[in-house]
Design an enzyme around this catalytic site. Structure first.
Site, mmCIF file in Angstrom:
data_model
loop_
_atom_site.group_PDB
_atom_site.id
_atom_site.type_symbol
_atom_site.label_atom_id
_atom_site.label_comp_id
_atom_site.label_asym_id
_atom_site.label_seq_id
_atom_site.Cartn_x
_atom_site.Cartn_y
_atom_site.Cartn_z
ATOM 1 C CB SER A 1 2.828 -11.142 -7.021
ATOM 2 O OG SER A 1 3.166 -11.743 -5.784
ATOM 3 C CE1 TYR B 1 -0.047 -7.114 -4.250
ATOM 4 C CE2 TYR B 1 0.467 -9.434 -3.894
ATOM 5 C CZ TYR B 1 0.862 -8.159 -4.277
ATOM 6 O OH TYR B 1 2.153 -7.941 -4.701
HETATM 7 N N1 LIG Z 1 7.652 -6.206 -2.396
HETATM 8 C C1 LIG Z 1 7.281 -7.434 -2.703
HETATM 9 O O1 LIG Z 1 7.580 -8.402 -1.967
HETATM 10 C C2 LIG Z 1 6.522 -7.707 -3.972
HETATM 11 C C3 LIG Z 1 6.363 -9.038 -4.372
HETATM 12 C C4 LIG Z 1 5.674 -9.315 -5.539
HETATM 13 C C5 LIG Z 1 5.161 -8.284 -6.300
HETATM 14 N N2 LIG Z 1 5.316 -7.005 -5.885
HETATM 15 C C6 LIG Z 1 4.750 -5.951 -6.723
HETATM 16 O O2 LIG Z 1 5.783 -5.070 -7.097
HETATM 17 C C7 LIG Z 1 5.223 -3.784 -7.355
HETATM 18 C C8 LIG Z 1 6.006 -2.744 -6.599
HETATM 19 O O3 LIG Z 1 5.821 -2.989 -5.208
HETATM 20 P P1 LIG Z 1 6.870 -2.551 -4.106
HETATM 21 O O4 LIG Z 1 7.130 -3.716 -3.261
HETATM 22 O O5 LIG Z 1 7.981 -1.829 -4.721
HETATM 23 O O6 LIG Z 1 5.937 -1.590 -3.236
HETATM 24 P P2 LIG Z 1 6.049 -0.041 -2.862
HETATM 25 O O7 LIG Z 1 7.417 0.303 -2.429
HETATM 26 O O8 LIG Z 1 4.896 0.222 -1.982
HETATM 27 O O9 LIG Z 1 5.839 0.693 -4.276
HETATM 28 C C9 LIG Z 1 4.606 0.769 -4.890
HETATM 29 C C10 LIG Z 1 4.701 1.832 -5.947
HETATM 30 O O10 LIG Z 1 3.436 1.901 -6.619
HETATM 31 C C11 LIG Z 1 2.998 3.249 -6.622
HETATM 32 N N3 LIG Z 1 1.548 3.320 -6.578
HETATM 33 C C12 LIG Z 1 0.696 2.687 -5.737
HETATM 34 N N4 LIG Z 1 -0.570 3.030 -6.025
HETATM 35 C C13 LIG Z 1 -0.507 3.895 -7.073
HETATM 36 C C14 LIG Z 1 -1.476 4.593 -7.811
HETATM 37 N N5 LIG Z 1 -2.793 4.481 -7.569
HETATM 38 N N6 LIG Z 1 -1.067 5.396 -8.830
HETATM 39 C C15 LIG Z 1 0.249 5.531 -9.102
HETATM 40 N N7 LIG Z 1 1.228 4.905 -8.420
HETATM 41 C C16 LIG Z 1 0.836 4.090 -7.419
HETATM 42 C C17 LIG Z 1 3.616 3.863 -5.400
HETATM 43 O O11 LIG Z 1 3.679 5.258 -5.612
HETATM 44 P P3 LIG Z 1 3.409 6.333 -4.443
HETATM 45 O O12 LIG Z 1 4.000 5.759 -3.200
HETATM 46 O O13 LIG Z 1 4.136 7.540 -4.966
HETATM 47 O O14 LIG Z 1 1.948 6.469 -4.405
HETATM 48 C C18 LIG Z 1 4.977 3.209 -5.381
HETATM 49 O O15 LIG Z 1 5.854 3.901 -6.236
HETATM 50 C C19 LIG Z 1 3.759 -3.877 -6.964
HETATM 51 O O16 LIG Z 1 2.974 -4.107 -8.097
HETATM 52 C C20 LIG Z 1 3.718 -5.082 -6.061
HETATM 53 O O17 LIG Z 1 2.449 -5.670 -5.997
HETATM 54 C C21 LIG Z 1 5.975 -6.682 -4.750
#
Ligand SMILES: NC(=O)c1ccc[n+]([C@@H]2O[C@H](COP(=O)([O-])OP(=O)(O)OC[C@H]3O[C@@H](n4cnc5c(N)ncnc54)[C@H](OP(=O)(O)O)[C@@H]3O)[C@@H](O)[C@H]2O)c1
Length: 257
Positions: free
Chosen positions: A143, A156
């Site tokens: 991130s 985080y």
């Molecule tokens: N959105 C942003 O602005 C942003 C910015 C920078 C980085 N990121 C990173 O991008 C990645 C995806 O985030 P997102 O924004 O798409 O969030 P999200 O929609 O909440 O998706 C997170 C995903 O991770 C899975 N997950 C969480 N805990 C888990 C576990 N213990 N075991 C297996 N699966 C797990 C969730 O699966 P379930 O829901 O099925 O549990 C979901 O599919 C993350 O690493 C996040 O830190 C996001």
């Protein structure tokens, strides 16, 4: 010359049940592409797999927790035997709110277990599968928050910094083995993770657009895929300045509630 990976045909994505992971699955979904998708929510995962099938891709799903090292490793190995993996994206991650007295010990441990151990539990078995073939690519989702410790997200930002540095080091280490390693550093992306934020998120982008940027970067085997660039430049500058100058500013940034 740096190797390129223009057209992966067997791809595994963790955290594919929503947000960026789901958008990446759809971005890669095309006739004959084998997608191995995992997450914890069976219904959402099935929805993403259905959409990929509609695009004539061949998805396989597994409900798994990335913290469960043995189960995840066994599944990755099984998928690789069925369809040798070209690309593995360690995307699953969580964030947490800091209401009340701030980040609790439980929150911090959960974040490290998912965002750091979960990435290690994904990447190492994938590398074990790819090494004998002398070819493959792994990507880790870090991130822009991983360039500096942010008071609004202590565990985080620390977990994402660890992933970033580990990925950069592994890239050099695995170069000779023919395995590409990319670290993905998004800014704010629309997803369930950011939907709960009640503060302005500069340059917030759709998950679909983020997935397109990530796919382009991976095809070029970029070491670091950081976007959007103005926010990347801002965090890069903040991380380069002395903490005495930036601490007062960062203390004023809003926190996830
Ligand atoms: N959105 C942003 O602005 C942003 C910015 C920078 C980085 N990121 C990173 O991008 C990645 C995806 O985030 P997102 O924004 O798409 O969030 P999200 O929609 O909440 O998706 C997170 C995903 O991770 C899975 N997950 C969480 N805990 C888990 C576990 N213990 N075991 C297996 N699966 C797990 C969730 O699966 P379930 O829901 O099925 O549990 C979901 O599919 C993350 O690493 C996040 O830190 C996001």
């Amino acid at each position: 010359m740096t190797e390129r990976f223009p057209s992966p045909a067997s791809i595994l994505i963790t955290g594919a049940s929503s947000g960026i992971g789901a958008a990446l699955a759809m971005e890669f979904a095309a006739p004959g592409i084998r997608l191995a998708l995992t997450g914890r929510d069976e219904a959402r995962l099935a929805g993403v797999a259905g959409a990929c099938r509609n695009a004539a891709a061949e998805p396989r799903v597994a409900v798994l927790d990335v913290r469960e090292r043995e189960a995840l490793g066994a599944w990755i190995t099984e998928i690789d035997r069925a369809a040798p993996l070209d690309l593995v994206i360690a995307n699953a991650g969580i964030s947490a709110g800091l209401g009340g007295d701030g980040e609790t010990g439980d929150q911090a441990r959960r974040i490290f277990a998912t965002n750091l151990d979960g990435v290690v539990n994904t990447v190492l078995p994938a590398v074990d599968c790819m090494r004998p073939r002398g070819r493959g690519q792994v990507a880790m989702v870090s991130s822009l928050a991983g360039f500096r410790g942010f008071p609004g997200a202590p565990a985080y930002s620390a977990s994402k910094a660890a992933v970033r540095i580990w990925g950069e080091a592994l890239r050099g280490d695995l170069h000779g083995a023919g395995i590409g390693v990319s670290v993905i550093c998004p800014g704010y992306v629309k997803s369930p993770m950011t939907a709960v934020n009640d503060f302005p998120m500069p340059l917030l982008m759709d998950a679909e657009r983020a997935a397109r940027i990530i796919r382009r970067g991976l095809a070029r085997n970029r070491s670091r895929i950081a976007f959007p660039w103005p926010l990347y430049a801002a965090v890069w500058l903040i991380s380069a300045l002395p903490p005495a100058l930036t601490d007062p500013l960062l203390r004023r940034l809003p926190k996830k509630t």
